[in-house]
Design an enzyme around this catalytic site. Structure first.
Site, mmCIF file in Angstrom:
data_model
loop_
_atom_site.group_PDB
_atom_site.id
_atom_site.type_symbol
_atom_site.label_atom_id
_atom_site.label_comp_id
_atom_site.label_asym_id
_atom_site.label_seq_id
_atom_site.Cartn_x
_atom_site.Cartn_y
_atom_site.Cartn_z
ATOM 1 N N ASN A 156 7.895 1.995 5.939
ATOM 2 C CA ASN A 156 7.809 1.498 3.948
ATOM 3 C C ASN A 156 8.546 2.640 3.633
ATOM 4 O OD1 ASN A 156 6.045 3.298 4.536
ATOM 5 N ND2 ASN A 156 4.523 3.025 3.346
ATOM 6 N N GLU A 254 -2.627 9.944 9.504
ATOM 7 C CA GLU A 254 -2.219 9.924 7.675
ATOM 8 C C GLU A 254 -2.361 8.140 7.653
ATOM 9 O OE1 GLU A 254 -1.836 9.061 4.852
ATOM 10 O OE2 GLU A 254 0.674 8.995 5.086
ATOM 11 N N CYS A 288 0.892 3.908 1.013
ATOM 12 C CA CYS A 288 -0.065 4.067 0.924
ATOM 13 C C CYS A 288 -1.232 4.563 -0.241
ATOM 14 C CB CYS A 288 -0.437 5.842 1.995
ATOM 15 S SG CYS A 288 0.546 6.380 1.981
#
Length: 487
Positions: A156, A254, A288
């Site tokens: 992304n 993460e 995210c």
């Protein structure tokens, strides 16, 4: 698409001791907006990972021994080249990843900031002196490189989220094996390899090996890779964490998020809906830190929902390489179908679609859902798409309970006219980052970044936190005269 001096050096190749064919074959590069094949990449095999890990282990010692100013100059030169090749890199980010032009430009600029920050790290103190109870002894604790760091980056924000680990790991004397996602391997890996190669990074210090799960698994399990830095889904992160735990290997995870914006009864609704729209719809919601839950006080919920829906309907969706649009395509059909299933399931359960809820190929309209309750999929799941579910609360206490009802704890936002009220609420919210009178999608290269709960293992990226993340601490004690013991 713009050209450079070696426009196809990466074509069907990986970068590992120079450009070479992979042992795992090749894969096409598909443009999400059109479905066209726009290139070919090499796919790394476990054998390629083994070769890269052996080479990195050999190159790392001399790289770590290089004077800090020379390491810093290479990182600064990489930043300069990243900027000099901006047209080419941005074009690939737009075409390969479905990024809008503005998103691609911002991401590249942020990656340059990461490189400059990393270059500055090389001249910072790398240890501390501690007192000793033993006369004549000096206690020195210093940060030493891990060795080889494996970086697994997502599709992304592939340039920024790859560079976030690659740059500080290199600055601190590590070698790096970067595994970009095959859906973003050109912008998020192979072009970066060209930049570092041209900047003068010694051979073997950086390897770029695109690939899928098998490639990533080989990287995670390799004995010569001392640390894994993974950015991606919580499900995959848990599996990586289990492997690294058994191997006693350092790991930074993460992971996902189901981030909430809390709009209190005293909020500026116009500002709050601006934050809500940006946080929910930026890069098609494929972030995210996306604002995945909009928790709004009942007294202003109708106003908020109507204004957010107006903002959603005003946004343009289309091919970002051909037109100036607000939203580009989703990355693939699997993601589209998952997003649409969440919208449909929630609507069937009683949510109201105020805007959007439709798609054409991979172009999904920005969607606003009202009357979302905590038992609905749109509340419980990480959507990772351009959907803004609105849930009503009655009190500050209920708002905190709703935020903390998710297993995720990455980011949150609070809108209120009282900073003290917002600060007090932030201390009760289980999230690694809380932004008052802003939205959830925030990143500053020098500020520690990371989540809690299912959003990560507590590791942090950014500024001084990088020193602890990408090194190990070594205690060295020194005495002029050998100590004599009773036996």
């Amino acid at each position: 698409m713009s050209n450079n001096r070696e426009p196809h050096v990466w074509h069907a190749n990986i970068y590992s001791n120079g450009w070479r064919a992979s042992k795992g074959g090749t894969a096409p590069v598909i443009e999400p907006a059109t479905g066209e094949c726009i290139g070919s990449i090499g796919i790394g095999s476990p054998e390629d990972i083994d070769d890269a890990a052996s080479s990195a282990a050999e190159a790392q010692e001399s790289w770590a021994a290089m004077p800090f100013d020379r390491r810093a100059s290479i990182l600064r030169e990489a930043a300069r080249l990243l900027k000099a090749r901006s047209q080419e890199i941005d074009d690939w980010n737009v075409r390969e990843c479905g990024s809008t032009r503005a998103k691609a430009e911002w991401e590249r600029h942020a990656a340059c900031e990461q490189l400059h920050m990393a270059a500055a790290m090389t001249m910072q103190p790398d240890g501390a002196l501690y007192p000793s109870s033993v006369p004549g002894r000096m206690n020195l604790c210093r940060h030493v490189p891990v060795g080889t760091v494996g970086v697994i980056a997502p599709w992304n924000f592939p340039i920024l989220l790859g560079m976030r680990s690659v740059a500080p790991a290199l600055a601190l004397g590590n070698a790096v094996i970067l595994k970009p996602d095959p859906q973003s391997a050109v912008a998020g890996g192979l072009l970066l390899a060209q930049v570092f190669e041209e900047a003068g990074l010694p051979a073997g210090v950086l390897h770029v090996v695109p690939g899928g799960p098998a490639t990533g698994d080989a990287l995670v399990r390799h004995q010569k890779v001392g640390m894994i830095s993974f950015t991606g889904s919580t499900a995959v992160g848990r599996a990586i964490g289990e492997v690294c735990g058994r191997m006693l290997k350092k790991v930074a995870l993460e992971l996902g998020g189901n981030n909430a914006i809390v709009v209190l009864d005293d909020a500026d609704v116009e500002a709050a809906t601006s934050s809500g729209a940006w946080g929910a719809f930026l890069h098609q919601g494929q972030i995210c830190m996306q604002t995945g839950r909009h928790l709004v006080h009942r007294s202003i919920a109708q106003h908020y929902a109507a204004r957010l829906a107006e903002r959603a309907r005003s946004l343009t969706v289309g091919n970002p390489f051909r037109a100036n649009v607000h939203l580009g395509p989703l990355i693939n059909e699997k993601q589209r179908d998952r997003i649409d299933a969440i919208v449909r399931t929630s609507a069937d359960a009683g949510a109201t679609i105020l805007a959007g809820g439709r798609f054409d190929r991979l172009f999904y309209e920005p969607t606003v859902l009202a009357s979302v309750t905590p038992d609905m999929a749109a509340f419980k799941e990480e959507i990772f798409g351009p959907v803004a579910p609105i849930t009503i609360f009655e009190s500050d206490e209920e708002a905190v309970e709703l935020v903390n009802a998710s297993e995720y704890g990455l980011a949150a936002a609070i809108h209120t006219r009282s900073m003290s009220r917002g600060l007090a609420l932030s201390s009760r919210i289980r999230a690694g980052m809380v932004h008052i009178n802003d939205q959830t999608v925030n990143n500053e290269f020098h500020v520690p970044f990371g989540g809690m709960g299912a959003s990560g293992n507590g590791g942090r990226f950014g500024g001084p936190a990088n020193v602890h993340e990408f090194t190990q601490t070594q205690w060295v004690s020194l005495t002029d005269n050998p100590i004599r013991y009773p036996f």
